[in-house]
Design an enzyme around this catalytic site. Structure first.
Site, short mmCIF file in Angstrom:
data_model
loop_
_atom_site.label_atom_id
_atom_site.label_comp_id
_atom_site.label_asym_id
_atom_site.label_seq_id
_atom_site.Cartn_x
_atom_site.Cartn_y
_atom_site.Cartn_z
N HIS A 20 0.71 -1.39 -0.12
CA HIS A 20 0.10 0.01 -0.10
C HIS A 20 0.87 1.17 -0.01
CE1 HIS A 20 -3.45 2.75 0.91
NE2 HIS A 20 -3.85 1.72 1.40
N GLU B 291 -0.71 0.99 -5.57
CA GLU B 291 -0.46 -0.16 -4.99
C GLU B 291 -0.35 -1.54 -5.91
OE1 GLU B 291 -3.86 -0.09 -1.97
OE2 GLU B 291 -3.67 1.99 -2.31
#
Ligand SMILES: O=P(O)(O)OC[C@H]1O[C@@H](O)[C@H](O)[C@@H](O)[C@@H]1O
Length: 337
Positions: free
Chosen positions: A175, A309
């Protein structure tokens, strides 16, 4: 490699190579910081980290690079992003590699009774009844950062060594919160062009080129053929049809990252390996992650970040491993300027 007290109460490791540094907390194998020397020689931070995030291991960290595993986002029964980012990992290897002009560090997370029965959270989360090994290898060069995540199914928990024919399923993402001096300058181009995506901010509609695939209605967000502009609430899961050679993108975060050279532009080449079938692009803008409901996210944080991500985000495309099998996903972030 010596463990150190990082910021807050977090323990972790500082890795350095060729003037670049990376800080990795044992809590979550969370990358808190990645710096390279700026024009004046002073470190320039490349990742965004919320100034309101608790950094004491009491809650997930907002910003840097969290690892979502074994669940991406809330697409499953577990709490947001699963447990890997909230568990203590162990450093299992570190080395300098002169041939590849880099230094690396490997961290590992194993199953525990708490991950198996869900008591890693209180009240308990759904059980994840697997014995597993999750490894993150962090490789740092003077102008690049490489992350390799590897998951292995070691069998069903509480089977007393008996082989299980069931498969361990998971979704995941790295992330990555990139820092920008001004989110309206951010541009992403390359491998997402023309790729179908699920628009999480528009009722999970499936779109391509910003157009609803079902109704052909134009999206409210401007999406050019060649570049995506981050100028609003963006939360998208791009679904790559054939990621066998990996996905390459160029991320331009604009000017102002380096205070000693405010006019200098910052651009990254991003490459995610075939293990990641999705790319998630996320900026909560003014609509998300602000105010009392999100006290650990700076109210103006959306102005200074963009998440790109590498992911296996869709539960329908979850990785499924038989006992003894492994999955690997890698991403390489290279600084172009
Ligand atoms: O846990 P964090 O860092 O606040 O991130 C949450 C976000 O993570 C993103 O990956 C998801 O696409 C979003 O839907 C979600 O809100």
């Amino acid at each position: 490699m010596a463990e150190a007290d990082l910021r807050g109460g977090l323990k972790g490791v500082r890795l350095s190579y060729g003037g670049a540094t990376v800080e990795v907390a044992l809590f979550g194998a969370h990358i808190l910081s990645w710096t390279t020397p700026g024009a004046s020689g002073a470190p320039v931070e490349r990742l965004w980290l919320s100034s309101c995030s608790p950094l004491d291991g009491s809650a997930p960290i907002r910003g840097g690079i969290p690892i979502a595993w074994p669940q991406f986002a809330t697409d499953g029964a577990m709490p947001l992003h699963g447990f890997a980012r909230e568990r203590l990992w162990a450093v299992v290897d570190s080395s300098d590699d002169a041939a590849h002009a880099s230094a690396s560090l490997t961290l590992e997370l194993s199953d525990s009774p708490h991950t198996a029965d869900g008591t890693w959270r209180s009240p308990a989360a759904p059980p994840f009844p697997w014995r597993f090994r999750l490894r993150l290898k962090v490789t740092l060069g003077a102008t690049h950062l490489q992350l390799a995540l590897e998951a292995t199914n070691l069998g069903r928990a509480a089977m007393g060594g008996e082989e299980s024919a069931e498969r361990m399923a998971f979704t995941t993402c790295l992330h990555t919160y990139f820092r920008s001096a001004d989110s309206t300058q951010v541009r992403l181009s390359g491998g997402l062009q023309g790729v179908q995506f699920v628009d999480k901010v528009d009722g999970m509609k499936v779109k391509r080129h910003g157009v609803d695939v079902a109704s052909q209605t134009p999206d409210s967000l401007t999406v050019e053929e060649a570049a995506m502009e981050s100028n609003g609430f963006v939360d998208r899961i791009y679904c790559h049809e054939n990621p066998s050679k990996g996905i390459a993108q160029v991320l331009h975060v604009g000017r102002g990252l380096d205070p000693s050279a405010p006019e200098a532009e910052s651009t990254y080449d991003l490459h995610q390996s075939a293990g990641f079938s999705n790319t998630v692009v996320f900026n909560p803008w003014k609509e998300g992650k602000r105010g009392p409901a999100h006290p650990d996210f700076d109210d103006d944080g959306y102005k200074y970040m963009i998440c790109v991500e590498p992911a296996v985000a869709k539960p329908s495309q979850a990785v499924e491993l038989k006992q003894g099998e492994s999955w690997k996903g890698e991403c390489l972030i290279s600084i172009r300027n």
